[in-house]
Design an enzyme around this catalytic site. Structure first.
Site, PDB file in Angstrom:
ATOM      1  N   GLY A   1       0.834  -1.204   0.000  1.00  0.00           N
ATOM      2  CA  GLY A   1       0.000   0.000   0.000  1.00  0.00           C
ATOM      3  C   GLY A   1       0.868   1.252   0.000  1.00  0.00           C
TER       4      GLY A   1
ATOM      5  N   SER B   1       1.834  -2.521   4.351  1.00  0.00           N
ATOM      6  CA  SER B   1       2.007  -1.071   4.182  1.00  0.00           C
ATOM      7  C   SER B   1       3.379  -0.811   3.581  1.00  0.00           C
ATOM      8  CB  SER B   1       1.932  -0.377   5.537  1.00  0.00           C
ATOM      9  OG  SER B   1       3.099  -0.663   6.287  1.00  0.00           O
ATOM     10  N   ASP B   2       3.519   0.302   2.889  1.00  0.00           N
ATOM     11  CA  ASP B   2       4.863   0.766   2.583  1.00  0.00           C
ATOM     12  C   ASP B   2       5.517   1.108   3.923  1.00  0.00           C
ATOM     13  OD1 ASP B   2       7.205   1.663   1.457  1.00  0.00           O
ATOM     14  OD2 ASP B   2       6.248   2.959  -0.028  1.00  0.00           O
ATOM     15  N   TRP B   3       6.807   1.316   3.901  1.00  0.00           N
ATOM     16  CA  TRP B   3       7.554   1.498   5.157  1.00  0.00           C
ATOM     17  C   TRP B   3       7.184   2.827   5.829  1.00  0.00           C
ATOM     18  CZ3 TRP B   3       7.751  -2.823   3.177  1.00  0.00           C
ATOM     19  CH2 TRP B   3       8.523  -3.858   3.668  1.00  0.00           C
TER      20      TRP B   3
END
Ligand code: BGC
Length: 727
Positions: free
Chosen positions: A229, A262-264
């Site tokens: 995401g 999630s992206d970081w």
């Protein structure tokens, strides 16, 4: 009679094989689901939640008592990133984590070669396994909307069809190696400036026709195991807690059963993200991992009844499903992998060769007659600069990286005088998240230019290696302009005045304004970032050992002002909001429909040889919705060299109740032909794929009427247009 029996028997046999296949597939699926349920039942709530967030930068906790090992994730799309420290963003300093580095995204797309893309997937899978990784974070497939997006080099194209085809090949191949791909960044993450907060709005039609098809194909056709995401907001909500994206589209419409991570540091809530379908929180910027949204706060949310435990179970099941499919839970049967083999390196080389696009060769300077030359001037900072280690999360520690100067010296140093000059100077280096490296980049260094001119004057030919570097093409910031930086325009003009036999090689991952050199220079080659074999590939193409066969996966506009995002004043947005007002008219769809002449169109690329295309005709004149249109044509290599042409089939619907782009890519095929050779090629389009997204009914719709199929070698060079009716 005998004929009938054999055919009938063949059909029965085929049906039987299909049935057995289907049966064993659904049996496997059923066994997997049973195994998942039995594991979930044995877990405490704490154990379940431990699988839903990182325990360090790139790992997720193990549950030893249940035989679940730690889960290892790694960047990235064109090589396995060097090992990072567990708890900070520094490299761990391992001695044995150098790998094969492929050319990044736009270069991969420029090959228009699905088989080569699949081969890359196999190699990345092998290398990821060798490094004991379970998930490889890529491919990055966001639409190249603005020429200025810092991450364009990592992405693939402005065209959703080309992206979908490449993505499916890459992911399918990678995942056969017991490694999960992670298609990223879902969705509408098309600029780096303000990427953490920018709120993107667009029509449903643009979303479904332009920005989502790559993701849809990854999930539905390639069965991608994880999706990442994006950072940005979409219609007011962060992507990672966006009901429309995470639930309605990803889970309900696309039936995604893998892990949505999630992206970081892109998770912003516990309850909202949990309900919107996010499974795994990664990279949150808090050193106490228990404080992450999907750690203690999730346990609390379950205890308080704000998130049902069944929702947590669903997430855990998604994680376990991916683990089982990639044999994380069955290590004995798992692929061990390999790294840095000769085959891997050969493939990195071939990928670089096939990505190279010949833009201009007016005086036939290319291929260079190396044996007839006595001296070559090699000019430009990019002749000696290594690029694999830049760009941020996609940076690679390659086993080696050959620069153009090294390559020409290794290959021709014995027979030629090589006169090198730096020509221009990279001004400074950026810090993370800052575009400092681009400041002062219009500075013209006359001392370096004079040196270059002197070298060019005394040489038979001059090659200028110009373009960008990762101070410009990088994650975490956009470019501040689209010009050739560091006074390169002046450098190239001066060198060309001194030696008209000057060839310009552009090393860059996103569009540049080339009008300033276009008139002066007779030969221009676009070589992207070429990975570890960049220098060898480009020198072999320039010297004619290999032929150029790349095609632009992006339009090169004359100026930035031509680009729709800038022309309509919708880049980079205002007050942290951006509206994609150009709608479905992205890339060539915009230039074609608005009748704007770019410098080089989408799909463009020359060859050392010439081709004749004839007999383009569809199999029928009238089609039903369930039909497939087949367009057959003949292509002949009419020149003196072997070469490859990419046949491109575009479709248009001249009369329709909604605006349709002037043309849209629907099929392509790269054809390799020896001198004089001829082949018949069939390009196929399902009539269903001629649909537009009908906003009123929230569904795809094929409107009956006339369609035109344009066969060409770029979006502008159409050799044949065939009209057909859809009933
Ligand atoms: C990037 C991702 C990457 C992740 C982990 C993020 O900043 O947007 O593409 O996979 O970092 O390094």
């Amino acid at each position: 009679m005998l004929n009938f029996n054999i055919n009938a028997m063949k059909k029965i046999l085929l049906l039987f094989v299909l049935l057995v296949g289907l049966l064993s597939f659904s049996q496997n699926e059923a066994t997997t689901e049973k195994r998942i349920q039995s594991l979930v039942k044995k877990m405490t709530l704490q154990e379940k939640v431990s699988l839903l967030h990182g325990n360090s930068k790139f790992y997720v906790s193990d549950i030893k008592r249940l035989g679940i090992p730690e889960w290892a994730l790694s960047d990235g799309p064109h090589g396995v990133r060097a090992e990072m420290n567990r708890h900070n963003w520094q490299y761990a300093g391992w001695k044995d984590d150098a790998v094969t580095c492929f050319p990044p995204g736009t270069a991969m797309a420029a090959t228009w070669n699905l088989d080569l893309t699949a081969q890359r997937g196999y190699v990345l899978g092998e290398e990821a396994r060798f490094r004991k990784k379970d998930v490889l974070l890529g491919p990055g497939i966001n639409i190249i909307r603005s020429p200025l997006c810092g991450r364009n080099f990592e992405y693939l194209s402005e065209d959703p069809f080309l992206i979908s085809q490449l993505t499916v090949s890459y992911i399918k191949a990678l995942q056969t190696k017991d490694v999960a791909a992670s298609v990223k960044h879902f969705a509408a993450n098309n600029q780096e400036d303000n990427r953490f907060v920018i709120d993107v709005t667009m029509s449903d039609r643009a979303l479904h026709e332009i920005y989502l098809p790559g993701f849809k194909a990854a999930v539905m056709d390639a069965k991608v195991l994880t999706v990442m995401g994006a950072y940005n907001k979409f219609r007011g909500d962060y992507c990672t807690e966006n009901m429309l994206l995470g639930r309605t589209i990803l889970r309900d419409l696309y039936q995604f059963k893998g892990v949505y991570m999630s992206d970081w540091d892109a998770t912003h809530s516990t309850v909202n993200a949990a309900l919107a379908g996010l499974d795994l929180e990664m990279g949150t910027n808090k050193t106490n991992y228990n404080e992450w949204y999907f750690a203690d706060p999730l346990i609390k949310a379950v205890q308080e009844g704000k998130v049902k435990e069944s929702v947590v179970d669903e997430k855990v099941a998604n994680v376990l499903r991916v683990m089982i499919k990639t044999k994380v839970l069955d290590p004995k049967t798992r692929i061990k992998g390999s790294v840095n083999t000769k085959e891997h390196q050969a493939l990195a080389y071939q990928s670089a060769v096939e990505s190279i696009v010949l833009l201009k060769n007016e005086n036939q300077l290319l291929p260079l007659p190396m044996n007839a030359l006595k001296s070559v001037a090699v000019i430009g900072d990019n002749a000696t600069r290594k690029h694999c280690g830049g760009g941020l999360s996609s940076e690679i520690k390659p086993l080696y990286e050959i620069t153009p100067l090294e390559a020409i010296t290794n290959k021709f140093g014995n027979q030629l005088q090589i006169n090198y000059a730096q020509g221009y100077n990279k001004q400074s280096s950026p810090g993370e998240g800052s575009n400092k490296g681009q400041l002062n980049s219009d500075f013209v260094d006359w001392k370096l230019i004079d040196e270059a001119v002197a070298q060019a004057k005394k040489s038979d030919v001059a090659i200028v290696f110009a373009g960008l570097n990762h101070d410009f093409d990088s994650e975490s910031f956009d470019r501040i302009h689209m010009r050739l930086p560091y006074g390169q325009e002046t450098l190239i003009q001066e060198v060309t005045k001194a030696n008209p036999k000057t060839i310009v090689v552009i090393i860059a991952g996103s569009p540049l304004e080339l009008s300033g050199i276009q008139t002066r220079v007779s030969s221009i080659v676009w070589a992207w970032y070429g990975g570890m074999e960049a220098g060898n590939a480009v020198m072999d193409v320039l010297s004619g050992k290999q032929y150029p066969s790349g095609k632009l996966p992006i339009t090169l506009p004359v100026s930035l002002q031509q680009s729709p995002d800038v022309a309509l004043g919708n880049y980079p947005g205002r007050n942290l909001k951006v509206k994609y007002e150009e709608d479905i008219l992205v890339g060539y769809r915009w230039y074609d429909t608005k009748k704007i002449e770019p410098l080089y169109p989408f799909g463009f690329g020359l060859s050392y040889t010439s081709f004749a295309i004839s007999n383009g005709a569809t199999d029928k004149k009238t089609f039903d919705v369930n039909d497939t249109v087949t367009l057959k044509c003949t292509i002949k290599n009419t020149g003196k060299f072997e070469g490859a042409e990419v046949l491109q089939l575009y479709a248009s619907q001249p009369v329709c109740s909604v605006l349709r782009p002037q043309k849209e890519l629907k099929a392509f095929e790269k054809v390799v032909l020896k001198a004089g050779e001829q082949k018949e090629v069939s390009l196929k389009v399902k009539v269903k794929d001629l649909a537009f997204y009908d906003e009123k009914n929230a569904n795809w719709k094929v409107e009956p009427g006339e369609f035109i199929f344009h066969l060409g070698t770029s979006s502008k060079e159409i050799v044949n247009s065939v009209s057909a009716q859809v009933k």
